[in-house]
Design a protein around this motif. Sequence first.
Motif, mmCIF file in Angstrom:
data_model
loop_
_atom_site.group_PDB
_atom_site.id
_atom_site.type_symbol
_atom_site.label_atom_id
_atom_site.label_comp_id
_atom_site.label_asym_id
_atom_site.label_seq_id
_atom_site.Cartn_x
_atom_site.Cartn_y
_atom_site.Cartn_z
ATOM 1 N N GLU A 121 0.837 -1.197 0.000
ATOM 2 C CA GLU A 121 0.000 0.000 0.000
ATOM 3 C C GLU A 121 0.876 1.253 0.000
ATOM 4 O O GLU A 121 1.952 1.267 0.599
ATOM 5 N N THR A 122 0.413 2.289 -0.690
ATOM 6 C CA THR A 122 1.114 3.576 -0.714
ATOM 7 C C THR A 122 0.052 4.648 -0.467
ATOM 8 O O THR A 122 -1.141 4.320 -0.464
ATOM 9 N N PRO A 123 0.439 5.910 -0.266
ATOM 10 C CA PRO A 123 -0.594 6.920 0.004
ATOM 11 C C PRO A 123 -1.675 6.953 -1.091
ATOM 12 O O PRO A 123 -1.365 7.156 -2.266
ATOM 13 N N ALA A 124 -2.910 6.717 -0.698
ATOM 14 C CA ALA A 124 -4.058 6.699 -1.612
ATOM 15 C C ALA A 124 -3.832 5.797 -2.823
ATOM 16 O O ALA A 124 -4.299 6.087 -3.921
ATOM 17 N N GLY A 125 -3.115 4.714 -2.624
ATOM 18 C CA GLY A 125 -2.898 3.801 -3.741
ATOM 19 C C GLY A 125 -2.133 2.565 -3.327
ATOM 20 O O GLY A 125 -2.011 2.253 -2.136
ATOM 21 N N MET A 126 -1.656 1.857 -4.327
ATOM 22 C CA MET A 126 -0.854 0.668 -4.054
ATOM 23 C C MET A 126 0.097 0.419 -5.222
ATOM 24 O O MET A 126 -0.147 0.859 -6.346
ATOM 25 N N SER A 184 -1.238 2.215 -8.666
ATOM 26 C CA SER A 184 -2.647 2.367 -9.038
ATOM 27 C C SER A 184 -3.409 2.945 -7.856
ATOM 28 O O SER A 184 -2.860 3.090 -6.774
ATOM 29 N N GLY A 185 -4.692 3.218 -8.087
ATOM 30 C CA GLY A 185 -5.503 3.775 -7.006
ATOM 31 C C GLY A 185 -5.734 5.269 -7.215
ATOM 32 O O GLY A 185 -5.226 5.861 -8.170
ATOM 33 N N PRO A 186 -6.511 5.876 -6.308
ATOM 34 C CA PRO A 186 -6.914 7.269 -6.496
ATOM 35 C C PRO A 186 -5.749 8.238 -6.697
ATOM 36 O O PRO A 186 -5.922 9.289 -7.318
ATOM 37 N N ASN A 234 -9.717 7.537 1.158
ATOM 38 C CA ASN A 234 -8.883 6.893 0.144
ATOM 39 C C ASN A 234 -7.508 6.476 0.659
ATOM 40 O O ASN A 234 -6.754 5.825 -0.037
ATOM 41 N N SER A 235 -7.169 6.902 1.855
ATOM 42 C CA SER A 235 -5.868 6.544 2.407
ATOM 43 C C SER A 235 -6.005 6.387 3.914
ATOM 44 O O SER A 235 -6.423 7.332 4.565
ATOM 45 N N PRO A 236 -5.694 5.234 4.500
ATOM 46 C CA PRO A 236 -5.221 4.031 3.835
ATOM 47 C C PRO A 236 -6.311 3.417 2.960
ATOM 48 O O PRO A 236 -7.481 3.405 3.337
ATOM 49 N N LEU A 237 -5.902 2.902 1.829
ATOM 50 C CA LEU A 237 -6.847 2.506 0.791
ATOM 51 C C LEU A 237 -7.398 1.089 0.962
ATOM 52 O O LEU A 237 -8.599 0.873 0.796
ATOM 53 N N LEU A 238 -6.512 0.171 1.250
ATOM 54 C CA LEU A 238 -6.902 -1.242 1.181
ATOM 55 C C LEU A 238 -7.517 -1.739 2.486
ATOM 56 O O LEU A 238 -7.280 -1.179 3.554
ATOM 57 N N ARG A 293 -7.937 -4.537 5.536
ATOM 58 C CA ARG A 293 -6.968 -5.294 6.338
ATOM 59 C C ARG A 293 -7.537 -6.673 6.633
ATOM 60 O O ARG A 293 -8.645 -6.768 7.186
ATOM 61 N N TYR A 340 0.946 -10.881 2.340
ATOM 62 C CA TYR A 340 0.352 -9.591 2.014
ATOM 63 C C TYR A 340 -0.714 -9.802 0.946
ATOM 64 O O TYR A 340 -0.474 -10.466 -0.058
#
Lengths: 315, 256
Positions: free
Chosen positions: A68-73, A221-223, B49-53, B55, B219
């Motif tokens: 995961e990354t800020p507002a995305g992955m 990807s992602g917002p 939108n953040s954190p996006l995913l 858990r 993950y």
Amino acid sequence: MVKGLYDNRLNTNIAGLKMKTPITTASGTFGFGLEFTDFLDLEKVGAVTTKGTTLEPRAGNKGQRAVETPAGMLNCIGLENPGSDYFLKETLPELKKYKVPVIVNIAGSSPEEYGELAAKLDVKGVDALEINISCPNVKHGGIAFGTCPESAAEVVEQVKKNTSKVVITKLSPNVTSVTEMALAVEAAGTDAISLINTLIGVKIDIHRQKPVLGNITGGLSGPCVRPVAVKMCYDVAQVVKVPIIGMGGIMNAEDAIEFFLAGASAVAVGTANFVDPTIAETICHGILEYMDDHKIKKLSDMIGAALPEGKLPTK
Amino acid sequence: MAKKVVVEGKVIGQHVLNITTKQIDVKAPEIAQSAVPGQFVNVQVSKRNSPLLRRPFGIASVNKETGIITMIYRILGDGTKILRDVCSGDEISIVGPLGKGFDLKAKKPLIVGGGLGLAPLLSLAEGMEGKKADVLMGGRCEDDMFWTDYFAPISNNVYVTTDDGSMGIKGTVMAVLPKLLAANKYDCVYVCGPEPMMKAVAAECMKQKIKCQVSLEKYMACGLGACLSCSCEGIGERIKVCTDGPVFWAEEVGEW
């Protein structure tokens, strides 16, 4: 459910591929569609775009494949897939049970291999091919074809020669000029363009002093990528005549509408499928609400309305 | 397999177990009804939108009558820091039940767990269909061993090891396991915990010719078999931790 959801207001047409709603699924984020049947009615998705499929099975990359990354992955799956034989024998018969157009995303290591795969997939039940020349996570093929206009054109020509299906070419954002790439694949005969694939990125684990992903780089990807994607859609829509499937960080109807206004005839939801597995079906509600609010009679009226010469039809 | 659902679950309560670990109880009757021991849920900690995913958390306990599912989690990153502050009455989106659970056919089971790996094993101890399992659990220190309160009432013998010797036997579970296996006629060992521990336990079981099930953690983004983030090498085929697992027979795992 919103009344009249699946009336013809949302119909769209991608070079002959008729979609009841303008929503498809970004390749690699929706499996082969069958993984999501507990959550949504596949027949209410405009089209299912499959995981990238290659002639032979591929195992993909080793090590950690997503972060995961800020507002995305970032992901570096590396086109893991069971191969075309398995797809034709096991997956396609299952998919055929649903009345939904199927777009098969295809990848290969040479223009000839793309051609061979296209010929093999020229069967009933497959409605369109999406040429993946933009996968950032494989060493051979993938993005190597997606960053050079001549190579991209060669792949498109090979696929066109070997299929009777609608051919969509998926462009990479990792280029100096996406419009140059778009013009090259259009000249080579692609029926439609989809964009964008992921942006290349790296995440470093500061405690291990190493990149997190096994492949070191991954596709973002992602917002967080959405403004980049909308910009590329906006630019390409002004130079090509073929229809565009826009994608990149669409999380809801508002995001999708940006792409329509920037010239996309359809959109794909990608990373959002991981967050809300119902999104490919439910996003249409918000699009219709917007159309009602703005008195837009049909989807095609808003396609490209934000382009320099574009506007909504006057009442 | 039971239908997977996405539900807005009402948070019933949270309990502090130690400085980094909490228990959360959520009302999610559709999931509680069909979940089997070893399955997991994918929790959306925030609508932003953040954190996006989402858990993924192993289901630690299920109450089919009240429709409440319990998860036990360590406060580690952005997601769990948000989850930590969720209040009773709040709603959180949960996808589940996901994955394949444990094989429940063992007549004389041994459960071996370390750290948060004990969470899905708790649902196994609860759901062993009338049989009481022996439990061997490892942790860093006494403060980590709140697990004994959960397992003791529903298990047979509970054995504890700690790295610093502050509770039970000093060392890892491997300080006890070989003797325990030799002295008892266990017909299946269920293990979940850090990878080196699962590997060592599986190797010892193989040596003593006892069946072993492992619950893997990788993950993952979707939990549905679509993103392939958690795909790894099986024996002669690829395996997806989210849908082919998380529980596997030890001999099915080709890459730890």
